[in-house]
Design a protein around this motif. Structure first.
Motif, PDB file in Angstrom:
ATOM      1  N   GLU A 186      96.709  45.285 -30.575  1.00  0.00           N
ATOM      2  CA  GLU A 186      97.194  43.863 -31.262  1.00  0.00           C
ATOM      3  C   GLU A 186      98.056  43.468 -30.440  1.00  0.00           C
ATOM      4  N   GLU A 187      99.049  44.088 -29.568  1.00  0.00           N
ATOM      5  CA  GLU A 187     100.146  43.531 -28.765  1.00  0.00           C
ATOM      6  C   GLU A 187      99.189  43.149 -27.200  1.00  0.00           C
ATOM      7  N   SER A 188      98.258  43.686 -27.061  1.00  0.00           N
ATOM      8  CA  SER A 188      97.400  43.233 -25.908  1.00  0.00           C
ATOM      9  C   SER A 188      96.868  41.912 -26.442  1.00  0.00           C
ATOM     10  N   TYR A 189      96.130  41.897 -27.553  1.00  0.00           N
ATOM     11  CA  TYR A 189      95.594  40.731 -27.911  1.00  0.00           C
ATOM     12  C   TYR A 189      96.624  39.728 -27.819  1.00  0.00           C
ATOM     13  N   ARG A 190      97.557  39.549 -28.516  1.00  0.00           N
ATOM     14  CA  ARG A 190      98.814  38.623 -28.308  1.00  0.00           C
ATOM     15  C   ARG A 190      99.224  38.224 -26.962  1.00  0.00           C
ATOM     16  N   ALA A 191      99.259  39.310 -26.462  1.00  0.00           N
ATOM     17  CA  ALA A 191      99.571  38.800 -24.748  1.00  0.00           C
ATOM     18  C   ALA A 191      98.404  38.141 -24.087  1.00  0.00           C
ATOM     19  N   LEU A 192      97.164  38.484 -24.428  1.00  0.00           N
ATOM     20  CA  LEU A 192      95.915  37.692 -23.884  1.00  0.00           C
ATOM     21  C   LEU A 192      96.018  36.468 -24.294  1.00  0.00           C
ATOM     22  N   ARG A 193      96.299  36.264 -25.589  1.00  0.00           N
ATOM     23  CA  ARG A 193      95.934  34.811 -26.190  1.00  0.00           C
ATOM     24  C   ARG A 193      97.244  34.109 -25.651  1.00  0.00           C
ATOM     25  N   SER A 194      98.389  34.497 -25.360  1.00  0.00           N
ATOM     26  CA  SER A 194      99.462  33.941 -24.822  1.00  0.00           C
ATOM     27  C   SER A 194      99.028  33.344 -23.684  1.00  0.00           C
ATOM     28  N   GLN A 195      98.543  34.378 -22.913  1.00  0.00           N
ATOM     29  CA  GLN A 195      98.199  33.994 -21.323  1.00  0.00           C
ATOM     30  C   GLN A 195      96.998  32.970 -21.245  1.00  0.00           C
ATOM     31  N   ALA A 196      96.129  33.120 -22.518  1.00  0.00           N
ATOM     32  CA  ALA A 196      95.014  31.959 -22.476  1.00  0.00           C
ATOM     33  C   ALA A 196      95.622  30.702 -22.852  1.00  0.00           C
ATOM     34  N   ASP A 197      96.412  30.825 -23.657  1.00  0.00           N
ATOM     35  CA  ASP A 197      97.128  29.411 -23.943  1.00  0.00           C
ATOM     36  C   ASP A 197      97.813  28.703 -22.833  1.00  0.00           C
TER      37      ASP A 197
ATOM     38  N   PHE B  64      97.003  72.609 -41.706  1.00  0.00           N
ATOM     39  CA  PHE B  64      96.661  72.419 -40.176  1.00  0.00           C
ATOM     40  C   PHE B  64      95.496  71.162 -39.980  1.00  0.00           C
ATOM     41  N   LEU B  65      94.541  71.298 -41.075  1.00  0.00           N
ATOM     42  CA  LEU B  65      93.609  70.291 -40.813  1.00  0.00           C
ATOM     43  C   LEU B  65      94.054  68.873 -41.459  1.00  0.00           C
ATOM     44  N   CYS B  66      95.260  68.981 -42.411  1.00  0.00           N
ATOM     45  CA  CYS B  66      95.730  67.622 -42.875  1.00  0.00           C
ATOM     46  C   CYS B  66      96.622  67.024 -41.819  1.00  0.00           C
ATOM     47  N   GLN B  67      97.409  68.173 -41.316  1.00  0.00           N
ATOM     48  CA  GLN B  67      98.456  67.765 -39.946  1.00  0.00           C
ATOM     49  C   GLN B  67      97.607  67.156 -39.044  1.00  0.00           C
ATOM     50  N   LYS B  68      96.335  67.863 -38.596  1.00  0.00           N
ATOM     51  CA  LYS B  68      95.540  67.041 -37.439  1.00  0.00           C
ATOM     52  C   LYS B  68      95.100  65.700 -37.843  1.00  0.00           C
ATOM     53  N   GLU B  69      94.640  65.515 -39.080  1.00  0.00           N
ATOM     54  CA  GLU B  69      94.261  64.319 -39.508  1.00  0.00           C
ATOM     55  C   GLU B  69      95.345  63.341 -39.517  1.00  0.00           C
ATOM     56  N   GLY B  70      96.542  63.706 -39.844  1.00  0.00           N
ATOM     57  CA  GLY B  70      97.739  62.761 -39.882  1.00  0.00           C
ATOM     58  C   GLY B  70      97.902  62.446 -38.474  1.00  0.00           C
ATOM     59  N   GLU B  71      98.060  63.430 -37.526  1.00  0.00           N
ATOM     60  CA  GLU B  71      98.303  62.899 -36.167  1.00  0.00           C
ATOM     61  C   GLU B  71      97.210  62.128 -35.517  1.00  0.00           C
ATOM     62  N   ARG B  72      95.957  62.221 -36.100  1.00  0.00           N
ATOM     63  CA  ARG B  72      94.971  61.434 -35.598  1.00  0.00           C
ATOM     64  C   ARG B  72      94.997  59.970 -36.057  1.00  0.00           C
ATOM     65  N   ARG B  73      95.467  60.007 -37.378  1.00  0.00           N
ATOM     66  CA  ARG B  73      95.784  58.553 -37.818  1.00  0.00           C
ATOM     67  C   ARG B  73      96.900  57.934 -37.297  1.00  0.00           C
ATOM     68  N   GLU B  74      97.875  58.692 -36.994  1.00  0.00           N
ATOM     69  CA  GLU B  74      98.974  58.039 -36.261  1.00  0.00           C
ATOM     70  C   GLU B  74      98.523  57.624 -34.830  1.00  0.00           C
ATOM     71  N   GLU B  75      97.830  58.499 -34.141  1.00  0.00           N
ATOM     72  CA  GLU B  75      97.265  57.827 -32.929  1.00  0.00           C
ATOM     73  C   GLU B  75      96.681  56.558 -32.920  1.00  0.00           C
ATOM     74  N   LEU B  76      95.771  56.510 -34.082  1.00  0.00           N
ATOM     75  CA  LEU B  76      94.922  55.528 -34.067  1.00  0.00           C
ATOM     76  C   LEU B  76      95.646  54.300 -34.551  1.00  0.00           C
ATOM     77  N   GLU B  77      96.851  54.429 -35.311  1.00  0.00           N
ATOM     78  CA  GLU B  77      97.710  53.209 -35.634  1.00  0.00           C
ATOM     79  C   GLU B  77      98.435  52.774 -34.624  1.00  0.00           C
ATOM     80  N   ARG B  78      98.612  53.686 -33.554  1.00  0.00           N
ATOM     81  CA  ARG B  78      99.390  53.265 -32.491  1.00  0.00           C
ATOM     82  C   ARG B  78      98.584  52.676 -31.283  1.00  0.00           C
ATOM     83  N   ALA B  79      97.232  52.990 -31.451  1.00  0.00           N
ATOM     84  CA  ALA B  79      96.216  52.394 -30.617  1.00  0.00           C
ATOM     85  C   ALA B  79      96.038  50.906 -31.082  1.00  0.00           C
TER      86      ALA B  79
END
Length: 367
Positions: A122-133, A102-117
């Motif tokens: 990163e996508e937001s940063y690229r979009a902002l950089r493109s808009q800034a350029d 249970f703990l490992c599964q929760k940790e894995g879900e948390r890690r996946e959530e952090l990776e998605r975030a």
């Protein structure tokens, strides 16, 4: 070495079966070894929980329980007190497998959530950089438009004040020149005066052309045909300098624009290449389609490449700035006019250069 999913399952199965065999094959009068084997069951249970989460931990603990129960019932059944202890151990196997999974599964879900975030950031940063350029590019265009607007107002006032006196000076110089035979010092001075008057008049014309390029007549323009005429026109000038000029044109659809102004822009780039290339060098013009994704209009790319000395890095950023030139006697308006014409047709012009390796100007126009 990282084990894949099937290899992990095989490893866990081998570990559980091996430990069970040790239990069944070890005599009961060696309780210390049985205690060790009993504790070894925790290793595959915890590994299964780490690798496969809650389901993995519970599956491993249940399999261990199923394999261990016959050993407890049939071999340790004659010792009721020890049998109870071992049943409690089986219960602990399942508790450890479930909690750890249970703990490992929760940790894995948390890690996946952090990776998605992190990916979203990163996508937001690229979009902002493109808009800034994009914003920086628009600001630069606005600044250039403001400069050209001020230049247009100034040129309108200066054109009349300069060109009329120039005409008078040239006419007077031509009259005076007729009074002296060629070879006379004053005749030579008047020739110089006429040449400088013509040069100043060209500067004024370029100045006016840059500040007020005008829309011109828009019609269908065959780029390959225009370039072939320019290659023919400049062939003798290039040959006199020892420069070979060539054209590589794919079949491309025509563009809509002002043929005269586009011809002027291409002529400026080809003359720059010829003048920058020494004897034995080449100037190559290539025309090809430039693919674009999405719903954007397709582009045609014209590359003007020379084998000259190249442009210093510190000059590349200023190469399209009005009145900036690296050529002796140049006005610094040719490339600025070219850029204005190309942008007026919805296109772009860029430059790539390495000192000692030549220069390539790329013009991209929408079809």
């Amino acid at each position: 070495m990282t084990l894949t999913g099937p290899l992990r399952i095989l490893f866990l199965a081998a570990a559980i079966i091996g430990i069970s065999l040790f239990h069944y094959l070890t005599p009961l009068h060696l309780p210390a070894l049985h205690d060790i084997f009993q504790r070894l069951y925790y290793l595959p249970i915890i590994l299964a929980a780490l690798w496969f989460g809650l389901r993995g931990g519970l599956a491993a603990s249940i399999i261990v329980s199923i394999l261990y129960v016959p050993h407890v019932l049939f071999q340790w059944g004659v010792h009721p007190s020890l049998e109870l202890e071992k049943f409690l151990e089986i219960l602990l196997y399942n508790v450890v497998g479930g909690v750890t999974g249970f703990l490992c599964q929760k940790e894995g879900e948390r890690r996946e959530e952090l990776e998605r975030a992190a990916r979203r950031l990163e996508e937001s940063y690229r979009a902002l950089r493109s808009q800034a350029d994009l914003i920086i590019g628009i600001e630069e265009q606005l600044r250039r438009a403001e400069r050209l607007s001020a230049l247009g107002e100034l040129s309108a006032m200066l054109a009349h004040e300069i060109r009329n006196p120039l005409g008078s000076i040239r006419g007077t110089a031509e009259i005076l020149r007729d009074d002296f035979q060629p070879g006379h010092p004053k005749h030579e001075f008047l020739e110089i005066l006429l040449k400088e008057t013509d040069r100043l008049n060209r500067v004024v014309e370029d100045f006016l052309r840059l500040s007020r390029p005008g829309d011109g007549e828009r019609k269908t323009c065959d780029l390959a045909a225009e370039l072939r005429e320019l290659v023919t026109l400049l062939g003798s000038d290039a040959a006199a300098r020892g420069v070979r000029i060539g054209l590589e044109a794919d079949e491309v659809p025509p563009v809509t624009g002002d043929p005269e102004k586009l011809r002027q822009a291409f002529l400026n780039l080809m003359l720059n290449g010829i003048q920058a290339t020494g004897a034995g060098g080449t100037v190559t013009v290539r025309v090809k389609m430039f693919p674009r994704s999405g719903d954007d209009r397709p582009l045609v790319e014209l590359a003007f490449a020379d084998t000259g000395a190249g442009i210093p890095r510190e000059s590349l950023e200023r190469i399209f700035t009005p009145f900036f030139t690296t050529k002796e006697g140049g006005t610094g308006l040719g490339l600025a006019i070219t850029q204005r014409i190309v942008e007026g047709h919805g296109g772009t012009v860029t430059v790539e250069s390495e000192p000692g390796q030549g220069t390539t100007f790329r013009v991209r126009l929408p079809l």
